[in-house]
Motif scaffolding. Structure first.
Motif, mmCIF file in Angstrom:
data_model
loop_
_atom_site.group_PDB
_atom_site.id
_atom_site.type_symbol
_atom_site.label_atom_id
_atom_site.label_comp_id
_atom_site.label_asym_id
_atom_site.label_seq_id
_atom_site.Cartn_x
_atom_site.Cartn_y
_atom_site.Cartn_z
ATOM 1 N N ARG A 47 0.842 -1.194 0.000
ATOM 2 C CA ARG A 47 0.000 0.000 0.000
ATOM 3 C C ARG A 47 0.879 1.247 0.000
ATOM 4 N NH1 ARG A 47 -3.477 -0.411 5.106
ATOM 5 N NH2 ARG A 47 -4.799 1.148 4.081
ATOM 6 N N SER A 58 -4.840 3.911 1.276
ATOM 7 C CA SER A 58 -4.891 3.061 0.084
ATOM 8 C C SER A 58 -5.663 1.783 0.376
ATOM 9 C CB SER A 58 -3.474 2.706 -0.372
ATOM 10 O OG SER A 58 -2.725 3.866 -0.655
ATOM 11 N N GLU A 105 -6.440 -2.198 0.373
ATOM 12 C CA GLU A 105 -5.611 -3.388 0.540
ATOM 13 C C GLU A 105 -5.628 -4.209 -0.744
ATOM 14 O OE1 GLU A 105 -5.940 -4.414 5.275
ATOM 15 O OE2 GLU A 105 -7.536 -5.115 3.950
ATOM 16 N N ASP A 106 -4.535 -4.915 -0.990
ATOM 17 C CA ASP A 106 -4.466 -5.761 -2.172
ATOM 18 C C ASP A 106 -5.446 -6.922 -2.035
ATOM 19 O OD1 ASP A 106 -2.532 -6.463 -4.660
ATOM 20 O OD2 ASP A 106 -3.121 -8.311 -3.619
#
Length: 350
Positions: free
Chosen positions: A135, A140, A142-143
């Motif tokens: 991030r 941002s 999270e993946d």
């Protein structure tokens, strides 16, 4: 006296004959199968107790990049290493044994503790990847793959079925592979890996507490005074009064090998993670003059993986005749922890 001894063995012979069905063919066959089973289990137990070898992170990274026909971008080595370490838990001789309910896995003691040590480091670093490394900032998103991988590796390590631990960990590995594929796409990468100093320093802070706890527990194999008790017994009004030490804290002799192999598993996993960090974080390590600290950590962790020539974990006193494997391991981890502290300090400087 000799008559009683003969009578004892005669009774045991009768008991064995009764157990085997009065000496019938079926009873003897069952007994023979049981004996062969336990002998095979004994041999397999010794094989399954062998720790996996250390592998070359750089060679493995190049091999995977070639197989995928991708360039090893920043983060490639670390992600590939995480996948390889997790797969080793499941694919080493005997597979994953911590949740076995039948011999020989049921009998094994050292390998489950080694597996737990590896698992703790996988969990901690997967959390760091999800929380920080993937991030750009706190706001941002999270993946999406790491959101799956991190909790899957936190699944109960002792679940045998419905669902099994292995199935849940393989789901986590699959998510890491998906993240790796998205990270290394040549046309348009769909994942991020931010090799920044602050991201690495956050994980190192958590790691220091892990190694500190392990080093302390290893050191308690010979007994140490309780720090909390010693501090509570100090008289702040009279600094010249005699110090009163706390009660001795000592690791139970039944747990000494458990602690040792958990530490050895943790060190095995960390050795590969730091070798991968040396590749992916090379620029920031150079900029912060922290590369020497990273090298020192790797050297200490390599020392902790020396060959075990003793069939048992010895617990001699600190300056006694016999070796103390726990104190030797504690020395390596303590030096690695000191280098981690130095490395974190360098990374957090402006």
């Amino acid at each position: 006296m000799s008559g009683k001894i003969r009578q004892y063995f005669s009774d045991r012979k009768d008991d064995l004959r009764d157990f085997s069905g009065g000496g019938g063919v079926i009873g003897k066959l069952i007994l023979a199968v049981l004996v062969v089973y336990f002998l095979v289990a004994l041999v397999l137990g010794m094989i399954w107790s062998s720790e996996p070898d250390v592998f070359s992170v750089r060679e493995h990274t190049r091999a995977v990049a070639t197989e995928m026909q991708r360039e090893p971008v920043t983060g490639f080595a670390t992600t590939v290493t995480m996948i390889r370490v997790a797969e080793t838990l499941l694919e080493k001789p005997g597979g994953y044994v911590s949740n076995d309910i039948f011999p020989p896995g049921l009998w094994l003691d050292n390998m489950p503790n080694w597996e737990f040590g590896v698992l703790v480091q996988l969990r901690d670093f997967s959390r760091a990847m999800r929380r920080d490394i993937s991030r750009s900032q706190s706001q941002s998103a999270e993946d999406r793959d790491l959101v799956i991988a991190e909790p899957q590796l936190h699944f109960d390590s002792g679940s045998w079925a419905l669902p099994s631990t292995e199935a849940e960990y393989r789901r986590g590995i699959k998510a890491l592979r998906s993240y790796l594929d998205r990270l290394s796409r040549p046309d348009q990468p769909d994942a991020q890996f931010f090799a920044r100093a602050d991201n690495l320093a956050n994980w190192l802070g958590d790691l220091e507490t892990r190694l500190g706890s392990l080093s302390r527990t290893l050191g308690e194999s010979v007994g140490k005074a309780s720090v909390s008790d010693a501090v509570s017994n100090i008289n702040p009004e009279d600094p010249l009064s005699e110090d009163t030490m706390g009660e001795e804290v000592k690791t139970s002799w039944t747990k000494i090998d458990d602690v040792f192999y958990e530490a050895r598993g943790s060190a095995w996993a960390l050795l590969h993670i730091f070798r991968a960090i040396e590749v992916d974080f090379r620029k920031v390590l150079n900029d912060k003059n922290a590369l020497a600290s990273a090298k020192q950590i790797i050297i200490e962790l390599e020392g902790s993986q020396g060959d075990m020539w003793s069939p048992v974990i010895l617990n001699g006193s600190g300056f006694g005749v016999l070796a103390n494997h726990s104190l030797t391991m504690a020395a390596y981890l303590s030096r690695a922890s000191a280098a981690i502290s130095d490395m974190r300090d360098l990374l957090t400087r402006g």
